[in-house]
Design an enzyme around this catalytic site. Structure first.
Site, short mmCIF file in Angstrom:
data_model
loop_
_atom_site.label_atom_id
_atom_site.label_comp_id
_atom_site.label_asym_id
_atom_site.label_seq_id
_atom_site.Cartn_x
_atom_site.Cartn_y
_atom_site.Cartn_z
CG ASP A 1 37.74 30.45 45.09
OD1 ASP A 1 36.66 29.92 45.46
OD2 ASP A 1 38.84 29.98 45.40
CG ASP B 1 37.62 39.96 58.42
OD1 ASP B 1 38.54 39.74 57.61
OD2 ASP B 1 36.51 40.41 58.08
CG PHE C 1 33.32 37.48 56.31
CD1 PHE C 1 33.57 38.72 55.75
CD2 PHE C 1 33.71 36.35 55.60
CE1 PHE C 1 34.18 38.84 54.51
CE2 PHE C 1 34.32 36.45 54.35
CZ PHE C 1 34.56 37.70 53.81
N GLY C 2 34.67 35.45 58.68
CA GLY C 2 35.77 34.51 58.43
C GLY C 2 36.95 34.73 59.35
CE LYS D 1 37.56 42.42 55.09
NZ LYS D 1 36.66 41.31 55.30
CG HIS E 1 24.27 29.04 45.03
ND1 HIS E 1 23.01 28.58 44.73
CD2 HIS E 1 25.01 28.85 43.92
CE1 HIS E 1 23.00 28.11 43.47
NE2 HIS E 1 24.21 28.27 42.97
CG ASN E 2 28.15 34.09 50.59
OD1 ASN E 2 27.46 35.01 51.01
ND2 ASN E 2 29.30 33.73 51.15
CG HIS F 1 41.29 39.84 50.03
ND1 HIS F 1 40.84 40.55 51.12
CD2 HIS F 1 40.56 38.70 50.02
CE1 HIS F 1 39.91 39.85 51.75
NE2 HIS F 1 39.72 38.73 51.10
NE ARG F 2 35.47 39.37 48.54
CZ ARG F 2 35.83 39.08 49.80
NH1 ARG F 2 35.83 40.00 50.74
NH2 ARG F 2 36.20 37.86 50.12
P1 IMP Z 1 34.93 31.01 49.08
O1 IMP Z 1 33.54 31.50 49.32
O2 IMP Z 1 35.03 29.59 48.66
O3 IMP Z 1 35.71 31.92 48.18
O4 IMP Z 1 35.61 31.01 50.53
C1 IMP Z 1 36.34 32.08 50.98
C2 IMP Z 1 36.71 31.87 52.45
O5 IMP Z 1 37.91 32.57 52.69
C3 IMP Z 1 35.67 32.49 53.36
O6 IMP Z 1 34.77 31.54 53.84
C4 IMP Z 1 36.52 33.06 54.48
O7 IMP Z 1 36.74 32.09 55.43
C5 IMP Z 1 37.84 33.36 53.85
N1 IMP Z 1 37.88 34.78 53.49
C6 IMP Z 1 37.83 35.31 52.25
N2 IMP Z 1 37.84 36.64 52.30
C7 IMP Z 1 37.89 36.97 53.62
C8 IMP Z 1 37.90 38.21 54.29
O8 IMP Z 1 37.83 39.32 53.74
N3 IMP Z 1 37.95 38.13 55.64
C9 IMP Z 1 38.00 36.97 56.32
N4 IMP Z 1 37.97 35.79 55.74
C10 IMP Z 1 37.92 35.79 54.38
#
Ligand code: IMP
Length: 200
Positions: free
Chosen positions: A75, A159, A156-157, A179, A15-16, A184-185
């Site tokens: 995830d 980073d 984001f997050g 990046k 839903h993101n 990882h993605r």
């Molecule tokens: P999900 O949406 O439940 O998988 O949550 C993943 C969470 O991990 C995100 O909200 C970020 O906080 C963190 N995360 C995952 N991938 C990244 C990234 O590429 N950069 C920074 N934070 C990440």
């Protein structure tokens, strides 16, 4: 042998909107039409798995079963070695209801006070599920070290706190394309494409 994805419609089990757009762009060269779980009005399942792959499988299977179409879920999270892998699958939750990752990064920095081991990695699990319950799962990682104070305002997050091994800048200081080529993605996607998509 992994099962090949042969239909041209795929549900992105998220839903993101940011995630849906990024995954749609990655799959566009394969002629895949993507629909999101949000636009189909699919319910969000409870993510109560204890690994990234378990949570990706819960999300992908729920969307495939509810829509009758193959579904892809991701995830991901940050694992800090000195914290026994925390925040890990709880990475999103550490930011609290306001989704403020400055708070989450400050919490990590506080827990690392007096610790010299700054090793960390991001992990991304991807699961492709079919309506008959068949699933293919892949996991990608990128390793690096944490830094404080935070640096950069891209991405984001977590980073701004993460410097990938072999680089001098954080993910938030890099060009997004740089990046995306090493993340990882990206590693998880390469495995998925190689295993399940033709013409790859
Ligand atoms: P999900 O949406 O439940 O998988 O949550 C993943 C969470 O991990 C995100 O909200 C970020 O906080 C963190 N995360 C995952 N991938 C990244 C990234 O590429 N950069 C920074 N934070 C990440």
């Amino acid at each position: 042998m992994a099962r090949i994805f042969e239909t041209n419609k795929l549900v992105i089990a998220s839903h993101n909107l940011g995630k849906v757009r990024e995954i749609g762009e990655l799959l566009a060269p394969f002629g895949t039409e993507t629909l999101s779980a949000g636009e189909l009005g699919l319910p969000e399942p409870i993510e109560d798995g204890i690994t990234f792959i378990a949570n990706a499988e819960i999300k992908a299977l729920a969307a495939a079963t509810a829509s009758g179409l193959p579904a892809l879920a991701d995830d991901s999270g940050l694992e800090v070695e000195a914290l026994g892998g925390e925040p890990g699958i709880y990475s999103a939750r550490w930011a609290g209801p306001s989704k403020d990752f400055t708070v989450a990064m400050a919490a990590i920095n506080g827990k690392l006070s007096g610790i010299t081991n700054m090793a960390a990695n991001f992990t991304c699990a991807l699961t492709l599920a079919w309506p008959d319950g068949h699933m293919e799962s892949f996991e990608g990682k990128v390793f690096g070290t944490l830094t404080w104070p935070l640096r950069g305002n891209r991405g984001f997050g977590y980073d701004p706190m993460f410097i990938p091994t072999g680089h001098a800048v954080t993910f938030a200081e890099m060009e997004p394309s740089e990046k995306h080529a090493m993340s990882h993605r990206a590693h998880a996607f390469k495995q998925l494409i190689d295993a399940c998509f033709k013409n790859s």
